[in-house]
Design an enzyme around this catalytic site. Structure first.
Site, PDB file in Angstrom:
ATOM      1  N   ASN A 109     -31.292  66.899 -78.407  1.00  0.00           N
ATOM      2  CA  ASN A 109     -30.513  65.960 -77.756  1.00  0.00           C
ATOM      3  C   ASN A 109     -32.244  64.712 -77.624  1.00  0.00           C
ATOM      4  O   ASN A 109     -33.122  64.650 -77.049  1.00  0.00           O
ATOM      5  CB  ASN A 109     -30.140  65.996 -76.603  1.00  0.00           C
ATOM      6  N   HIS A 111     -33.367  61.175 -75.536  1.00  0.00           N
ATOM      7  CA  HIS A 111     -33.153  61.231 -73.971  1.00  0.00           C
ATOM      8  C   HIS A 111     -34.117  59.837 -74.105  1.00  0.00           C
ATOM      9  O   HIS A 111     -35.275  59.611 -74.608  1.00  0.00           O
ATOM     10  CB  HIS A 111     -33.294  61.647 -72.952  1.00  0.00           C
ATOM     11  N   SER A 138     -37.684  61.267 -75.584  1.00  0.00           N
ATOM     12  CA  SER A 138     -38.302  62.933 -75.148  1.00  0.00           C
ATOM     13  C   SER A 138     -37.176  62.992 -76.204  1.00  0.00           C
ATOM     14  O   SER A 138     -35.923  63.349 -76.473  1.00  0.00           O
ATOM     15  CB  SER A 138     -38.034  63.422 -73.890  1.00  0.00           C
ATOM     16  N   ASP A 147     -31.353  67.573 -69.654  1.00  0.00           N
ATOM     17  CA  ASP A 147     -32.543  66.434 -69.951  1.00  0.00           C
ATOM     18  C   ASP A 147     -33.291  67.511 -69.562  1.00  0.00           C
ATOM     19  O   ASP A 147     -34.737  67.241 -69.192  1.00  0.00           O
ATOM     20  CB  ASP A 147     -32.620  65.520 -69.127  1.00  0.00           C
TER      21      ASP A 147
HETATM   22  N1  3YE Z   1     -25.701  68.507 -71.978  1.00  0.00           N
HETATM   23  C1  3YE Z   1     -25.952  69.886 -71.475  1.00  0.00           C
HETATM   24  N2  3YE Z   1     -27.253  69.922 -71.530  1.00  0.00           N
HETATM   25  C2  3YE Z   1     -27.821  68.466 -71.510  1.00  0.00           C
HETATM   26  N3  3YE Z   1     -25.272  66.150 -72.242  1.00  0.00           N
HETATM   27  C3  3YE Z   1     -25.709  65.974 -73.343  1.00  0.00           C
HETATM   28  C4  3YE Z   1     -27.568  66.252 -73.256  1.00  0.00           C
HETATM   29  C5  3YE Z   1     -27.330  67.503 -72.410  1.00  0.00           C
HETATM   30  C6  3YE Z   1     -26.078  68.245 -72.373  1.00  0.00           C
HETATM   31  O1  3YE Z   1     -29.598  68.202 -71.531  1.00  0.00           O
HETATM   32  N4  3YE Z   1     -25.484  70.483 -70.751  1.00  0.00           N
HETATM   33  C7  3YE Z   1     -23.376  61.396 -68.355  1.00  0.00           C
HETATM   34  C8  3YE Z   1     -24.254  62.472 -69.274  1.00  0.00           C
HETATM   35  C9  3YE Z   1     -25.838  62.456 -69.613  1.00  0.00           C
HETATM   36  C10 3YE Z   1     -22.480  61.393 -67.987  1.00  0.00           C
HETATM   37  O2  3YE Z   1     -22.180  61.924 -66.273  1.00  0.00           O
HETATM   38  N5  3YE Z   1     -21.487  61.991 -68.581  1.00  0.00           N
HETATM   39  C11 3YE Z   1     -19.769  62.381 -68.187  1.00  0.00           C
HETATM   40  C12 3YE Z   1     -19.380  61.755 -69.465  1.00  0.00           C
HETATM   41  C13 3YE Z   1     -19.487  60.037 -69.183  1.00  0.00           C
HETATM   42  C14 3YE Z   1     -18.565  58.997 -70.120  1.00  0.00           C
HETATM   43  O3  3YE Z   1     -17.407  60.370 -71.028  1.00  0.00           O
HETATM   44  O4  3YE Z   1     -19.794  58.424 -70.802  1.00  0.00           O
HETATM   45  C15 3YE Z   1     -19.372  63.995 -67.927  1.00  0.00           C
HETATM   46  O5  3YE Z   1     -18.684  64.035 -67.531  1.00  0.00           O
HETATM   47  O6  3YE Z   1     -19.965  64.625 -69.467  1.00  0.00           O
HETATM   48  C16 3YE Z   1     -26.185  64.404 -74.050  1.00  0.00           C
HETATM   49  C17 3YE Z   1     -26.107  63.385 -72.703  1.00  0.00           C
HETATM   50  C18 3YE Z   1     -25.853  63.272 -71.854  1.00  0.00           C
HETATM   51  C19 3YE Z   1     -25.667  62.459 -71.393  1.00  0.00           C
END
Ligand code: 3YE
Length: 206
Positions: A109, A111, A138, A147
């Site tokens: 990923n 960030h 990163s 992250d």
């Molecule tokens: N999942 C895990 N570990 C990681 N996904 C990402 C990186 C990463 C990962 O290192 N287990 C913001 C997400 C943050 C958020 O709260 N998303 C919501 C949905 C928001 C939307 O749909 O617009 C959610 O509930 O998932 C990728 C980057 C994640 C960014």
């Protein structure tokens, strides 16, 4: 070449950098992007993939009853396309522990901060609030904790007085577009990997 799947949620500028790198014959990339999956229909990133001749799929999280079901659908699509490495390029969903485990050591990923500082969805805002003079990006292995996985590549930028989230984001994005292809290449070419202890291992002879 290692088959790469890219997950997106939006405009796909990082996707474009990965495509440009992998399709540049002069770079003899060890990576071949074979599938782009978006959790949002109609985003510009899908058009970028189509223009580059790459298969696309929309897997809308809203069509699934649970996170596990959504992640299972993504896993099935990646597996059917024989994907070996996954890049999250502006993909905005938190992935389940089960999915992360299946792709452990094979998923990156990007960030927009110098991790481990300023994790989360609004990194630039946190950077400006903290008043630090340097930020950056990163590229890290994806671990269950968001992250928090091992960091493979970082690039830094200056933060200027008067910077806004937009102006800082633009400067950091330019670095993301260098760091992410570099990290994908390191992993695809077998020059680095994720060790059993969750730390980066460098391989000088491959
Ligand atoms: N999942 C895990 N570990 C990681 N996904 C990402 C990186 C990463 C990962 O290192 N287990 C913001 C997400 C943050 C958020 O709260 N998303 C919501 C949905 C928001 C939307 O749909 O617009 C959610 O509930 O998932 C990728 C980057 C994640 C960014």
């Amino acid at each position: 070449r290692k088959k790469v799947g890219v997950l997106i949620s939006g405009s796909g500028t990082n996707l474009q950098a990965l495509i440009d790198h992998s399709q540049d014959l002069r770079k003899q990339s060890a990576a071949e992007i074979v599938l782009v999956i978006s959790n949002k229909p109609g985003v510009q990133g899908l058009q970028r993939a189509e223009k580059a001749g790459i298969a696309t799929k929309v897997i809308n999280h809203k069509d699934f009853a649970s996170r596990e079901d959504f992640d299972d659908a993504i896993h099935t699509a990646l597996t059917e396309a024989q994907v070996e490495l996954v890049c999250l390029a502006g993909f905005m969903r938190i992935l389940t522990g089960g999915f992360v485990k299946k792709w452990n050591g094979r998923m990156l990923n990007v960030h927009p901060s110098l991790l481990p500082s300023f994790k989360g969805a609004n990194a630039h805002k946190l950077v400006l609030e903290a008043g630090v003079p340097l930020s950056g990006c990163s590229v890290h292995f994806v671990a269950e904790e968001v992250d928090a996985g091992a960091i493979l590549v970082q690039e830094c930028v200056r933060v200027y007085p008067g910077d806004t989230e937009d102006s800082l984001s633009e400067r950091v994005k330019a670095m993301e577009h260098r760091a992410f292809p570099q990290a994908m290449e390191l992993l695809a070419a077998g020059k680095a990997s994720l060790g059993e202890n969750g730390k980066i291992v460098w391989h000088s002879n491959s």
